[in-house]
Every structure is written in C-alpha cells, then in structure tokens.
Design a protein around this motif. Sequence first.
Motif, PDB file in Angstrom:
ATOM      1  N   ALA A  84      -7.428   1.821  -4.808  1.00  0.00           N
ATOM      2  CA  ALA A  84      -6.816   1.783  -2.985  1.00  0.00           C
ATOM      3  C   ALA A  84      -4.986   1.399  -3.417  1.00  0.00           C
ATOM      4  O   ALA A  84      -4.233   1.735  -2.869  1.00  0.00           O
ATOM      5  CB  ALA A  84      -6.954   1.138  -1.675  1.00  0.00           C
ATOM      6  N   VAL A  85      -4.860   0.030  -4.486  1.00  0.00           N
ATOM      7  CA  VAL A  85      -3.298   0.178  -4.816  1.00  0.00           C
ATOM      8  C   VAL A  85      -2.770   0.697  -5.358  1.00  0.00           C
ATOM      9  O   VAL A  85      -1.353   0.867  -5.548  1.00  0.00           O
ATOM     10  CB  VAL A  85      -3.926  -1.553  -5.223  1.00  0.00           C
ATOM     11  CG1 VAL A  85      -4.029  -2.275  -4.466  1.00  0.00           C
ATOM     12  CG2 VAL A  85      -3.841  -1.603  -6.463  1.00  0.00           C
ATOM     13  N   LEU A  86      -3.088   1.447  -5.882  1.00  0.00           N
ATOM     14  CA  LEU A  86      -2.171   2.275  -6.150  1.00  0.00           C
ATOM     15  C   LEU A  86      -2.008   3.650  -5.318  1.00  0.00           C
ATOM     16  O   LEU A  86      -1.451   5.079  -6.236  1.00  0.00           O
ATOM     17  CB  LEU A  86      -3.904   3.696  -7.266  1.00  0.00           C
ATOM     18  CG  LEU A  86      -4.504   2.731  -8.859  1.00  0.00           C
ATOM     19  CD1 LEU A  86      -5.043   3.055  -9.581  1.00  0.00           C
ATOM     20  CD2 LEU A  86      -2.733   1.426  -9.406  1.00  0.00           C
ATOM     21  N   ALA A  87      -2.604   3.650  -4.636  1.00  0.00           N
ATOM     22  CA  ALA A  87      -1.762   4.774  -3.598  1.00  0.00           C
ATOM     23  C   ALA A  87      -0.168   4.534  -3.218  1.00  0.00           C
ATOM     24  O   ALA A  87       0.378   4.228  -3.865  1.00  0.00           O
ATOM     25  CB  ALA A  87      -2.635   4.420  -2.203  1.00  0.00           C
ATOM     26  N   ALA A  88       0.734   6.117  -2.724  1.00  0.00           N
ATOM     27  CA  ALA A  88       1.617   5.805  -1.968  1.00  0.00           C
ATOM     28  C   ALA A  88       2.287   4.588  -1.354  1.00  0.00           C
ATOM     29  O   ALA A  88       1.483   4.735  -0.584  1.00  0.00           O
ATOM     30  CB  ALA A  88       1.984   7.644  -2.033  1.00  0.00           C
ATOM     31  N   SER A  89       2.986   4.485  -1.867  1.00  0.00           N
ATOM     32  CA  SER A  89       4.210   3.641  -0.316  1.00  0.00           C
ATOM     33  C   SER A  89       5.089   3.492  -0.147  1.00  0.00           C
ATOM     34  O   SER A  89       5.921   3.970  -1.195  1.00  0.00           O
ATOM     35  CB  SER A  89       3.628   1.953  -0.341  1.00  0.00           C
ATOM     36  OG  SER A  89       3.964   1.620  -1.344  1.00  0.00           O
ATOM     37  N   PRO A  90       6.080   3.564   0.738  1.00  0.00           N
ATOM     38  CA  PRO A  90       7.207   3.681   0.866  1.00  0.00           C
ATOM     39  C   PRO A  90       7.540   2.649   0.320  1.00  0.00           C
ATOM     40  O   PRO A  90       7.591   1.712   0.907  1.00  0.00           O
ATOM     41  CB  PRO A  90       7.732   3.195   3.161  1.00  0.00           C
ATOM     42  CG  PRO A  90       6.275   3.251   3.001  1.00  0.00           C
ATOM     43  CD  PRO A  90       5.204   2.840   2.160  1.00  0.00           C
ATOM     44  N   HIS A  91       8.762   2.943  -0.487  1.00  0.00           N
ATOM     45  CA  HIS A  91       9.865   2.440  -1.195  1.00  0.00           C
ATOM     46  C   HIS A  91       8.475   1.435  -2.208  1.00  0.00           C
ATOM     47  O   HIS A  91       9.097   0.788  -2.781  1.00  0.00           O
ATOM     48  CB  HIS A  91      10.777   1.369  -0.249  1.00  0.00           C
ATOM     49  CG  HIS A  91      12.080   2.522  -0.532  1.00  0.00           C
ATOM     50  ND1 HIS A  91      11.468   3.963   0.386  1.00  0.00           N
ATOM     51  CD2 HIS A  91      12.822   2.180  -0.082  1.00  0.00           C
ATOM     52  CE1 HIS A  91      12.903   4.051   0.833  1.00  0.00           C
ATOM     53  NE2 HIS A  91      13.851   2.970   0.134  1.00  0.00           N
ATOM     54  N   ASN A  92       7.467   2.413  -2.376  1.00  0.00           N
ATOM     55  CA  ASN A  92       6.503   0.599  -2.804  1.00  0.00           C
ATOM     56  C   ASN A  92       6.891   0.255  -2.522  1.00  0.00           C
ATOM     57  O   ASN A  92       6.489  -1.510  -3.501  1.00  0.00           O
ATOM     58  CB  ASN A  92       7.126   1.144  -5.107  1.00  0.00           C
ATOM     59  CG  ASN A  92       5.671   0.822  -5.546  1.00  0.00           C
ATOM     60  OD1 ASN A  92       4.523   0.923  -5.271  1.00  0.00           O
ATOM     61  ND2 ASN A  92       5.886   0.985  -6.606  1.00  0.00           N
ATOM     62  N   THR A  93       6.163  -0.486  -1.881  1.00  0.00           N
ATOM     63  CA  THR A  93       6.703  -1.566  -1.079  1.00  0.00           C
ATOM     64  C   THR A  93       5.055  -2.730  -1.170  1.00  0.00           C
ATOM     65  O   THR A  93       5.416  -3.706  -0.260  1.00  0.00           O
ATOM     66  CB  THR A  93       6.988  -1.800   0.892  1.00  0.00           C
ATOM     67  OG1 THR A  93       6.389  -0.149   1.018  1.00  0.00           O
ATOM     68  CG2 THR A  93       8.605  -1.498   0.488  1.00  0.00           C
ATOM     69  N   GLN A  94       4.311  -1.526  -1.046  1.00  0.00           N
ATOM     70  CA  GLN A  94       2.573  -2.312  -1.239  1.00  0.00           C
ATOM     71  C   GLN A  94       2.438  -2.859  -0.031  1.00  0.00           C
ATOM     72  O   GLN A  94       2.100  -4.292   0.322  1.00  0.00           O
ATOM     73  CB  GLN A  94       2.427  -2.799  -2.454  1.00  0.00           C
ATOM     74  CG  GLN A  94       2.373  -1.288  -3.409  1.00  0.00           C
ATOM     75  CD  GLN A  94       2.695  -2.580  -4.376  1.00  0.00           C
ATOM     76  OE1 GLN A  94       2.070  -3.435  -5.403  1.00  0.00           O
ATOM     77  NE2 GLN A  94       3.249  -2.351  -5.929  1.00  0.00           N
ATOM     78  N   PRO A  95       2.309  -1.950   1.146  1.00  0.00           N
ATOM     79  CA  PRO A  95       2.205  -3.177   2.669  1.00  0.00           C
ATOM     80  C   PRO A  95       0.686  -3.574   2.309  1.00  0.00           C
ATOM     81  O   PRO A  95       0.340  -3.683   4.196  1.00  0.00           O
ATOM     82  CB  PRO A  95       2.852  -2.525   3.153  1.00  0.00           C
ATOM     83  CG  PRO A  95       2.687  -0.951   3.621  1.00  0.00           C
ATOM     84  CD  PRO A  95       2.768  -1.121   2.083  1.00  0.00           C
ATOM     85  N   TRP A  96      -0.242  -3.595   2.289  1.00  0.00           N
ATOM     86  CA  TRP A  96      -1.240  -4.030   2.231  1.00  0.00           C
ATOM     87  C   TRP A  96      -1.769  -5.402   1.945  1.00  0.00           C
ATOM     88  O   TRP A  96      -0.901  -5.783   0.895  1.00  0.00           O
ATOM     89  CB  TRP A  96      -1.984  -2.808   1.845  1.00  0.00           C
ATOM     90  CG  TRP A  96      -1.632  -2.381   0.202  1.00  0.00           C
ATOM     91  CD1 TRP A  96      -2.019  -3.198  -0.662  1.00  0.00           C
ATOM     92  CD2 TRP A  96      -1.424  -1.334   0.300  1.00  0.00           C
ATOM     93  NE1 TRP A  96      -1.277  -2.907  -1.780  1.00  0.00           N
ATOM     94  CE2 TRP A  96      -0.819  -1.293  -1.490  1.00  0.00           C
ATOM     95  CE3 TRP A  96      -0.764   0.320   0.583  1.00  0.00           C
ATOM     96  CZ2 TRP A  96      -0.820  -0.314  -2.414  1.00  0.00           C
ATOM     97  CZ3 TRP A  96      -0.044   1.467  -0.371  1.00  0.00           C
ATOM     98  CH2 TRP A  96      -0.021   1.020  -1.833  1.00  0.00           C
TER      99      TRP A  96
END
Length: 407
Positions: A84-96
């Motif tokens: 899951a942590v390899l997913a795309a996120s805005p600006h690579n913020t990884q907001p999860w």
Amino acid sequence: MQTVPTDVVAAIESNGAGQKPRWSRRRLLRALGIGGATVVVAGTGALSYRVYDTAALSPGRGDAYDPWQHWRDTPGLPGAVAAAVLAASPHNTQPWAFGIRADAVDVFIDPTRGTGTVDGFRREQYIGIGCALENLVLACRARGLLPEVTLLPDGPTGPRMAEVTVRAGAPAPGPLYDAIGDRHTNRGPFKATPIAPATLAGLVDSSGISGLDVRWTVDPAPRAALSRLLIDAAKALCDDEQQSRDNFAWFRGSNDEIQRHRDGLTLGGQGFSPLVLAISKLLPASSRAQGDQFWLEQTTTVHTATAAAYGVITTRTPDDRATQLTAGRLLERIHLTATSRGIALHHMNQITERIDREAGTGRVPTFAPRFAELLPPGEHPLLTFRVGYPVREAARSPRRAAAQVTR
Ligand SMILES: Cc1cc2nc3c(=O)[nH]c(=O)nc-3n(C[C@H](O)[C@H](O)[C@H](O)COP(=O)(O)O)c2cc1C
C-alpha cells in the motif's frame, strides 16, 4: 530542487524523440561552468560535497528506497500494507496510516501531511488514500486474503477512511499486483507514437466503481486546448505566492533530506536522462523561483509537448469523500494497468488545483469554465493525467516504511 539551464536540457533531451544528443559531455560540462571530465570524481570543495549531498552517483538508493525491495516477500497483512505504501500520493506526501488487526486493516488519513493551498479542499489527500487502498486490496488478494472494503465506516468525518476485512481464500496475484513495484510517475518525454483508442479504453477497469467516468482527449484540437489550460494553470499557480510556497515545501533537494523525510518530490523523479540527472545534482540547489520557472518550462516543452493523450477522471459529486477515495482507487488501477502494458503516466493536476484555489478565495472562476468547455455537461474534473509511450523509464521515489506508518 536544482535546475539545469533549459537550453542545455533541451539540447540533451532533444525533446525525447530518440534523436542523438547534440552536446558532448565535455561541451556540456563546459557550458554548465563545471568544466573538465573528472567532475564526478572531483576530490575537494563544494563539488564533491554536492556529489555526497545529492547522492549524484547512487540515485534511488538508501533506506528511503528500501520499501521498494521488500514488499513482495512480506507475508500476510503487514505485506499488504508494505504494498500500500508504494502507491501514488499528491507530492509524495503519503498521507496515510494503517492499523493492523487479526483479520482486518484500518486505513486512516494523516491530516498533517497535506499540501496546503495547493489542495485547498483536501480532495487530492483523500484521493491519495484511495490509491493506497487499491494497492492494499490487490496485495491482500495476492496473499490469499479475500478483502471486503467498507469506505468511511465511522461516517464522513470519522477517523477511519476504510476498513478492509479479510477471510482466507486462494491466492490471486495478477498483472496489476505485479506492476506495483514498477509503477512510477513519469515526468519525462513521451514518444510521438499515438496510443490507439481501444488501448486507452482498455486501461480503464471500472468494476466495483460507480459515480466516476474517464474522458480521453486524443484529437489534436482538444488536446491543444487542454495543453494550453495546463500551461496557464501552472503559470497561475507559480504566480500565486502561497501556492508556490506550499508546492515548494515538498521538494527534497538533497540526499540527506530524502533519507531523513523519506517523502516528497526529488530531482530523480523529474524524468531526466541519467547524464542530465547526474549533472543537475551537482549544480547548486535552486530557489523556489527557479524551481517554478523550471516546472513551467518543463510543462511547456516536455509535459504538454509530448503527451500522446490526456485522461480526465470526472464525477458529478466532486465534494463527496467516498467519491474521492474511489477516484484514488480508479486512478491507481489505471496507472498499474498502464505500467503493465508499457504505457507511461504523468499526473497533472494544476488545473483542478487552480479551480479549488479560485473557489476557496472567492475569486471569479476562470479555470472551472474553461475546463467545463472540454468536458460533457455536468461532469466535474477530479484528476488529470497524460499518457504516452515513454522515452525512458521513470525512477522510484522515496517512501516511509510500512512499520513507520502502522499504528
Ligand atoms: C491525487 C494526486 C495528485 C497528483 N498530482 C500531481 C501533479 O499535479 N503533478 C505531478 O507531477 N505529479 C502529481 N502526482 C504524482 C505524485 O507526485 C507521485 O505519485 C508521488 O510523487 C510519488 O511518486 P510515484 O508516483 O512515482 O510513486 C499526483 C498524485 C496523486 C495521487
């Protein structure tokens, strides 16, 4: 972020169409004011510090990139979170953040990991959670854990974005799961080769997804109109000082920063050739204004100039959080499918970021009506991306490890 003079980048990249570079390395280094062929082994002074500081000689290595190595081998739900942590996120913020129970994973949002005025209504943040959720689901299935997803189980303002319960079943890996470790945002040039409409349509699997559509822009005239809008929006974002600041805050300009934060945007993710990347890493770190200028130039001369087609995910309910989470799942699914078929994808969301900024500050809307003209009536754009056959592979971006984001 560092910048290379644009004429030099353009000369080397030749707009990516596979032409031979017109600049020799020696000539290039001289032009850049670095001089001499021993640049990468220079033993003393500021240059060797930049070699160390930016890891010019070993891009994409170190602990910050470790999560790309181990996700497949980790069994059970911890392994699903590692995917899951390899997913795309805005600006690579990884907001999860994730909570692992015996037979379920709870998915949380980390509201502190946002992009401020770039994402005024936090739409992209929720979409990023949806991207991670899609990887989580694929990785559960591959591990013989049949997932059942409940979005917003505590209600629209509750703490959990999703609950994924699992029960034992037959392992079902597949091409999308296999693509998780190869999916990267490709900001480099794409080839002039068009993508057939049937191939584009085949990138979209909407099973289990409702309330969203994908609109493709392929023909030259509408493609040019969308390109113009993307360039204008990039310029408006750079001219808006707060948006420009919030944008720049997520750039990680040195290897030390990358290894410390394990998030954000890096020079390695800009789609340069290895030569330009190594040289640009040796140049002094650039200012916010230079970074903005560089992005604008790349948007004009590479991103829009070489897009084979644009995809826009649209909806009639853009403010609905469940819709945004689902849009993230669809986006990640499209990106993984594209990856598995050798098609590159580059997210380009500056138009919707400007639409939200204009709405949030009470300005007269300029971008919303212009985008609406390019879409079917009543459909609101949520996400925009370009696709094409890549000139070169995209690089990995840093990640926090699954253990760092598991509660
Ligand atoms: C909702 C969302 C919005 C994004 N918007 C942009 C964008 O406007 N421009 C861009 O270059 N990348 C954009 N990205 C891509 C991210 O920057 C990228 O996913 C992140 O840096 C991690 O890199 P990776 O996708 O290569 O793993 C977006 C991603 C998501 C999920």
